[in-house]
Design a protein around this motif. Structure first.
Motif, short mmCIF file in Angstrom:
data_model
loop_
_atom_site.label_atom_id
_atom_site.label_comp_id
_atom_site.label_asym_id
_atom_site.label_seq_id
_atom_site.Cartn_x
_atom_site.Cartn_y
_atom_site.Cartn_z
N CYS A 30 0.84 -1.19 0.00
CA CYS A 30 0.00 0.00 0.00
C CYS A 30 0.88 1.25 0.00
O CYS A 30 1.84 1.34 0.77
CB CYS A 30 -0.90 -0.01 1.23
N CYS A 59 -4.75 0.17 0.09
CA CYS A 59 -5.51 -0.94 0.67
C CYS A 59 -6.96 -0.97 0.20
O CYS A 59 -7.49 -2.04 -0.12
CB CYS A 59 -5.48 -0.86 2.20
N ASN A 60 -7.59 0.20 0.12
CA ASN A 60 -9.02 0.21 -0.21
C ASN A 60 -9.33 -0.18 -1.65
O ASN A 60 -10.49 -0.31 -2.03
CB ASN A 60 -9.66 1.56 0.14
N LYS A 61 -8.28 -0.41 -2.45
CA LYS A 61 -8.51 -0.91 -3.82
C LYS A 61 -8.91 -2.38 -3.77
O LYS A 61 -9.44 -2.92 -4.73
CB LYS A 61 -7.24 -0.77 -4.66
N SER A 66 -9.03 -1.97 4.16
CA SER A 66 -8.67 -0.56 4.36
C SER A 66 -7.35 -0.53 5.12
O SER A 66 -6.91 -1.54 5.67
CB SER A 66 -9.74 0.16 5.16
N CYS A 67 -6.74 0.64 5.16
CA CYS A 67 -5.45 0.78 5.84
C CYS A 67 -5.56 0.45 7.33
O CYS A 67 -4.56 0.15 7.99
CB CYS A 67 -4.91 2.19 5.65
#
Ligand SMILES: [Zn+2]
Length: 168
Positions: A30, A59-61, A66-67
Motif C-alpha cells: 500500500c 488498501c481500499n482498492k 482498508s489501511c
C-alpha cells in the motif's frame, strides 16, 4: 522495505513451505500505510502491476480492505520474497506467464504457456508462435516480457544439510 522505489512497490513471493517452485502468494504494498496486501489471483496482480506507476496501490482498492486492517504479511524471512518490476504488461488472454525459481533460489525463470499448451521461453519463440497462429493475433509482442522478479537474498534461508555419517 523502507524507501520503496516504483519498481519494488509491487512484489510477489512464495511460502518457504510450498514444495512447488512457482509463486505462492502475490502481494502489493500500500502506498499509504506500506502494509503488504495479498492479491488473490495472478490476473488481478498483473492488472495492478501494469498500472502501478500511474495508479498507486492502496488498501481500499482491495474489496473489504482498508489501511486500518492489520497486515497479515511481513517482508521477512518467514517467506522468500521476489520483487517484481512495476509496469510490466498484463498477459494476453489465453496465455499464461509462468515464473519458476531455481532450486538454489539463485534466480527466477519466466516462460509463457500458449493457448495450445506450448512453452515459449524467449521473445523470438513468442514471435514465431504468433506468426504461426494468426488466430491469436490479438496478442501483441509488446504484451510479453521476460523480465523476471528479483529474488531477495535477505529473505532466503536455505538450510545446509547435516553431514551424513559416511562423510564425517
Ligand atoms: Zn494501506
Amino acid at each position: 522495505m523502507a524507501n520503496n522505489s516504483a519498481a519494488s512497490s509491487s512484489s510477489l513471493k512464495r511460502k518457504a513451505t510450498t514444495p512447488a517452485r512457482d509463486i505462492g502468494i502475490y502481494s502489493v504494498q500500500c502506498d499509504k500505510c506500506h502494509k503488504w496486501r495479498e492479491i488473490d489471483t495472478q490476473e488481478d496482480y498483473e492488472a495492478i502491476r501494469s498500472r502501478i506507476l500511474e495508479v498507486k496501490f492502496e488498501c481500499n482498492k482491495k474489496e473489504g480492505m482498508s489501511c486500518a486492517v492489520p497486515g497479515s504479511l511481513e517482508y521477512d524471512s518467514s517467506n522468500i520474497w521476489a520483487v517484481d518490476t512495476a509496469g510490466l504488461p498484463t498477459t494476453p488472454s489465453g496465455f499464461k506467464r509462468i515464473l519458476i525459481h531455481r532450486i538454489d533460489y539463485s534466480k527466477i525463470d519466466a516462460y509463457y504457456e500458449t493457448p495450445t499448451g506450448e512453452k515459449c521461453r524467449t521473445l523470438k519463440e513468442v514471435e514465431a508462435y504468433l506468426s504461426a497462429h494468426p488466430e491469436y493475433s490479438y496478442a501483441l509482442i509488446e504484451e510479453f516480457s521476460f523480465k523476471v522478479p528479483k529474488m531477495m537474498k535477505d529473505t532466503i534461508h536455505v538450510k545446509t544439510p547435516e553431514p551424513t555419517k559416511e562423510s564425517v
